[in-house]
Design an enzyme around this catalytic site. Sequence first.
Site, PDB file in Angstrom:
ATOM      1  N   ASN A 116      -1.669  -6.856  -4.034  1.00 22.18           N
ATOM      2  CA  ASN A 116      -0.792  -6.015  -4.844  1.00 22.18           C
ATOM      3  C   ASN A 116       0.678  -6.129  -4.455  1.00 22.18           C
ATOM      4  O   ASN A 116       1.551  -5.764  -5.241  1.00 22.18           O
ATOM      5  CB  ASN A 116      -1.248  -4.550  -4.727  1.00 22.18           C
ATOM      6  CG  ASN A 116      -0.295  -3.598  -5.404  1.00 22.18           C
ATOM      7  OD1 ASN A 116      -0.148  -3.604  -6.623  1.00 22.18           O
ATOM      8  ND2 ASN A 116       0.383  -2.778  -4.611  1.00 22.18           N
ATOM      9  N   LYS A 152       4.561 -13.814 -11.577  1.00 26.34           N
ATOM     10  CA  LYS A 152       3.339 -13.156 -12.025  1.00 26.34           C
ATOM     11  C   LYS A 152       2.533 -14.055 -12.964  1.00 26.34           C
ATOM     12  O   LYS A 152       1.303 -13.959 -13.017  1.00 26.34           O
ATOM     13  CB  LYS A 152       3.687 -11.828 -12.700  1.00 26.34           C
ATOM     14  CG  LYS A 152       4.221 -10.776 -11.727  1.00 26.34           C
ATOM     15  CD  LYS A 152       3.219 -10.473 -10.627  1.00 26.34           C
ATOM     16  CE  LYS A 152       3.660  -9.324  -9.749  1.00 26.34           C
ATOM     17  NZ  LYS A 152       2.669  -8.966  -8.695  1.00 26.34           N
ATOM     18  N   ALA A 157       7.924 -15.201 -13.856  1.00 21.62           N
ATOM     19  CA  ALA A 157       7.437 -16.530 -13.470  1.00 21.62           C
ATOM     20  C   ALA A 157       6.421 -16.418 -12.334  1.00 21.62           C
ATOM     21  O   ALA A 157       5.377 -17.085 -12.346  1.00 21.62           O
ATOM     22  CB  ALA A 157       8.597 -17.422 -13.062  1.00 21.62           C
ATOM     23  N   TYR A 194      10.523 -12.701 -11.563  1.00 19.24           N
ATOM     24  CA  TYR A 194       9.340 -11.848 -11.461  1.00 19.24           C
ATOM     25  C   TYR A 194       8.259 -12.304 -12.435  1.00 19.24           C
ATOM     26  O   TYR A 194       7.088 -12.464 -12.059  1.00 19.24           O
ATOM     27  CB  TYR A 194       9.735 -10.400 -11.735  1.00 19.24           C
ATOM     28  CG  TYR A 194       8.585  -9.426 -11.676  1.00 19.24           C
ATOM     29  CD1 TYR A 194       8.126  -8.943 -10.453  1.00 19.24           C
ATOM     30  CD2 TYR A 194       7.969  -8.972 -12.838  1.00 19.24           C
ATOM     31  CE1 TYR A 194       7.082  -8.046 -10.385  1.00 19.24           C
ATOM     32  CE2 TYR A 194       6.924  -8.064 -12.785  1.00 19.24           C
ATOM     33  CZ  TYR A 194       6.480  -7.610 -11.554  1.00 19.24           C
ATOM     34  OH  TYR A 194       5.428  -6.722 -11.500  1.00 19.24           O
ATOM     35  N   ARG A 244       3.110   2.755  -2.137  1.00 19.91           N
ATOM     36  CA  ARG A 244       3.492   3.586  -3.297  1.00 19.91           C
ATOM     37  C   ARG A 244       2.932   3.002  -4.589  1.00 19.91           C
ATOM     38  O   ARG A 244       2.345   1.928  -4.598  1.00 19.91           O
ATOM     39  CB  ARG A 244       5.016   3.687  -3.397  1.00 19.91           C
ATOM     40  CG  ARG A 244       5.706   2.334  -3.572  1.00 19.91           C
ATOM     41  CD  ARG A 244       7.175   2.504  -3.905  1.00 19.91           C
ATOM     42  NE  ARG A 244       7.873   3.297  -2.915  1.00 19.91           N
ATOM     43  CZ  ARG A 244       8.373   2.796  -1.777  1.00 19.91           C
ATOM     44  NH1 ARG A 244       8.229   1.511  -1.521  1.00 19.91           N
ATOM     45  NH2 ARG A 244       8.999   3.559  -0.933  1.00 19.91           N
ATOM     46  N   ALA A 282       0.786  -1.230   0.000  1.00 17.91           N
ATOM     47  CA  ALA A 282       0.000   0.000   0.000  1.00 17.91           C
ATOM     48  C   ALA A 282       0.819   1.283   0.000  1.00 17.91           C
ATOM     49  O   ALA A 282       0.233   2.354  -0.009  1.00 17.91           O
ATOM     50  CB  ALA A 282      -0.910   0.005   1.234  1.00 17.91           C
TER      51      ALA A 282
END
Length: 246
Positions: free
Chosen positions: A91, A160, A158, A156, A16, A14
Amino acid sequence: MSGRSQQTVLVTGASRGIGAAVILRLAADGCRLALSYRTDADAAQRIAASARDAGAEVALFQADIADPSQALTLPEQACAHFGSLDAVVANAGVTVDGPFVALTPAQVATVLRTNLSGTIRMVCAALPYLRRSRAAAIVLVSSLGGIAGKDGQVPYTASKGGVIGLCQWLGDRLGPEGIRVNAVAPGFIATDMTTQLDPEQMAPIIQASALRRVGSAEEVAHAVSFLLRPGYIQSTTLRIDGGFAR
């Protein structure tokens, strides 16, 4: 706003960028917000204050979702504070960039622990609370890299890509219960990190987009807000990439 007022949403990552934009958008939507950050308490406090200024009820939690115990307890903390939990926006994410053959096993594991394993644990831990909601929703933040791949970011991309698979599986599994699950896959988005690139680095990225520009964090936040609304979209990954050609 119809269907959104007082919806309680847990947003990870949360402090940025896309996470901050999502928070401000959901605050404007009238949501109550449980926010988590890993290390940057000052930035998280600033975005929490901005959300409160927009009229939102906000609770802030420090949590590293790469830590299994923290990932598992975060939804419980959010629900304990507000008394309910209606939605999750997963996120939080990290990357370690470099040639794949040069990355150490520990570097690869760090990315996978946060972006994939941590997301799985946190979302699964939220399910008992989401099942009590009449309009539960989950939005997973993936990446265009998880679809098209990206040089220098193999762990990264992989991780995602795994998030996209998680979206599909959870959506199919939870759909009969009325829990909506979708993902967003942002392309090249203007954030603190990307604004440091020089024009020569930016040019080929912009040319690869049909819209010939980079996206904004606010445009991703708009998509997240849309996917949290009641609707008929399920198990879908929405690309927010300006028509990226790859």
